[in-house]
Design an enzyme around this catalytic site. Structure first.
Site, mmCIF file in Angstrom:
data_model
loop_
_atom_site.group_PDB
_atom_site.id
_atom_site.type_symbol
_atom_site.label_atom_id
_atom_site.label_comp_id
_atom_site.label_asym_id
_atom_site.label_seq_id
_atom_site.Cartn_x
_atom_site.Cartn_y
_atom_site.Cartn_z
ATOM 1 N N THR A 68 53.184 8.628 -14.555
ATOM 2 C CA THR A 68 54.523 8.152 -14.234
ATOM 3 C C THR A 68 54.693 8.157 -12.717
ATOM 4 O O THR A 68 53.744 8.435 -11.972
ATOM 5 C CB THR A 68 55.588 8.989 -14.967
ATOM 6 O OG1 THR A 68 56.871 8.385 -14.801
ATOM 7 C CG2 THR A 68 55.607 10.429 -14.489
ATOM 8 N N LYS A 72 51.555 5.253 -10.502
ATOM 9 C CA LYS A 72 51.035 4.193 -11.371
ATOM 10 C C LYS A 72 50.082 3.232 -10.652
ATOM 11 O O LYS A 72 49.093 2.781 -11.239
ATOM 12 C CB LYS A 72 52.195 3.442 -12.015
ATOM 13 C CG LYS A 72 52.939 4.287 -13.052
ATOM 14 C CD LYS A 72 54.072 3.521 -13.694
ATOM 15 C CE LYS A 72 55.239 3.365 -12.766
ATOM 16 N NZ LYS A 72 56.385 2.684 -13.421
ATOM 17 N N ASP A 107 53.334 -0.716 -21.211
ATOM 18 C CA ASP A 107 54.738 -1.103 -21.165
ATOM 19 C C ASP A 107 55.002 -2.442 -21.852
ATOM 20 O O ASP A 107 56.000 -2.608 -22.557
ATOM 21 C CB ASP A 107 55.231 -1.173 -19.716
ATOM 22 C CG ASP A 107 55.597 0.190 -19.166
ATOM 23 O OD1 ASP A 107 55.734 1.137 -19.965
ATOM 24 O OD2 ASP A 107 55.751 0.308 -17.938
ATOM 25 N N GLY A 135 60.654 -6.107 -10.373
ATOM 26 C CA GLY A 135 59.806 -4.971 -10.038
ATOM 27 C C GLY A 135 58.705 -4.754 -11.066
ATOM 28 O O GLY A 135 58.357 -5.642 -11.843
ATOM 29 N N ASN A 157 66.291 -12.431 -9.339
ATOM 30 C CA ASN A 157 66.205 -11.274 -8.458
ATOM 31 C C ASN A 157 66.958 -11.562 -7.169
ATOM 32 O O ASN A 157 67.018 -12.713 -6.712
ATOM 33 C CB ASN A 157 64.743 -10.943 -8.137
ATOM 34 C CG ASN A 157 64.573 -9.539 -7.604
ATOM 35 O OD1 ASN A 157 64.908 -8.576 -8.295
ATOM 36 N ND2 ASN A 157 64.063 -9.403 -6.405
#
Length: 296
Positions: A68, A72, A107, A135, A157
């Protein structure tokens, strides 16, 4: 940091800090549920120590690890990444394969698996999705949506250059747009995903009315503190289908456990209740906050 472990197979979550992680709760629940003699620990590792720590995973008694923040990208560089980790540009799961340290990013599959579980057949006839943010979490979401074959994916964004980078990374189905353009396109969007920190406990709200979304739209939020964000509450009030960040957190943990302990675990209502209760306890004693995905 733990120097030596027992002979039982063990994994860990590595972060700096790492104490907020729900990964131990999730993986220890599965170890107990499946009667596996193993362990899952927390390792707080400063960034400068991370390369040496993962290089010595086996010597420390580990068969693998979750990774985490802020490690990463360093995990990607320290191991042999698979296609998903390379495409997303970050790794959240490490495992030892014949002594070789390998890396993946779960993810995207966690996001898609959660959508499949929360909103079955969400992708039937879908033409357009919109992802808010550009991101690391957004990269995972876009990668998952491209893999599922969504024809058009808007990425909104406030920094247009970051959205444009996702277009270059993932191809012609990805269309970068300015943040202020997003609401005007809602009428054609069947899936809206918040991949920003807006709406998280302690962060500014996501101020973007969703009344223009079609009645068949799905709304997903990667934030899981609070469990129901302002975006998800607005979607519920409009009768829209929803997928929350906690579901993604649980589903992204599945493959790591399978790689380390040889059993593919189920995301059950019992596990969700367990983690929900922990999040509610933490909310009563702030400032522990977190966001969906990436071995939270």
């Amino acid at each position: 940091m733990t120097e030596v472990a027992s002979s039982l197979p063990a994994a860990c979550v590595i972060g700096w800090p790492a104490g907020h992680s729900r990964s131990p709760l999730i993986h220890r629940h599965w170890l107990s549920t499946y009667g596996i003699e193993g362990d899952y620990r927390v390792e707080a590792v400063p960034p400068d120590d991370f390369p040496a720590f993962v290089r010595d995973l086996a010597a420390r008694g580990y068969v693998g690890a979750n990774v985490t923040v802020p490690h990463k990208e360093a995990a990607l560089a320290a191991a042999a990444p698979d296609e998903s980790a390379r495409a997303i540009g970050a790794a959240n799961t490490l495992w030892l394969d014949g002594g070789r340290l390998r890396a993946t990013n779960t993810d995207a599959e966690g996001f898609i698996a959660n959508l499949d579980a929360a909103v079955p057949k969400w992708d039937r006839g879908i033409e357009t999705a919109m992802v808010l943010g550009a991101g690391g979490s957004s990269r995972a979401v876009v990668y998952g949506l491209v893999g599922r074959g969504v024809p058009r994916i808007y990425v909104a964004n406030r920094n247009p250059a970051r959205a444009e980078e996702l277009g270059r990374r993932f191809g012609s189905s990805v269309h970068p747009i300015r943040w202020e353009e997003a609401r005007g396109l809602f009428g054609a969007v069947q899936l809206l995903v918040n991949a920003t920190t807006l709406g998280m406990a302690g962060q500014p709200p996501l101020e973007m009315g969703i009344s223009r979304l079609p009645a068949n739209a799905v709304v997903a939020d990667l934030v899981y503190t609070p469990l129901e964000t302002g975006l998800l509450a607005a979607a519920r009030e409009q009768g829209l289908r929803r997928a929350d960040g906690l579901g993604m957190l649980l589903h992204q943990a599945v493959r790591g456990f399978a790689l380390w302990f040889g059993v593919t675990p189920e995301v059950t209502p019992e596990l969700r209740r367990l983690v929900e209760a922990d999040l509610l306890r933490a909310a009563a004693t702030p400032p522990a906050v977190a966001r969906g995905g990436s071995a939270g």
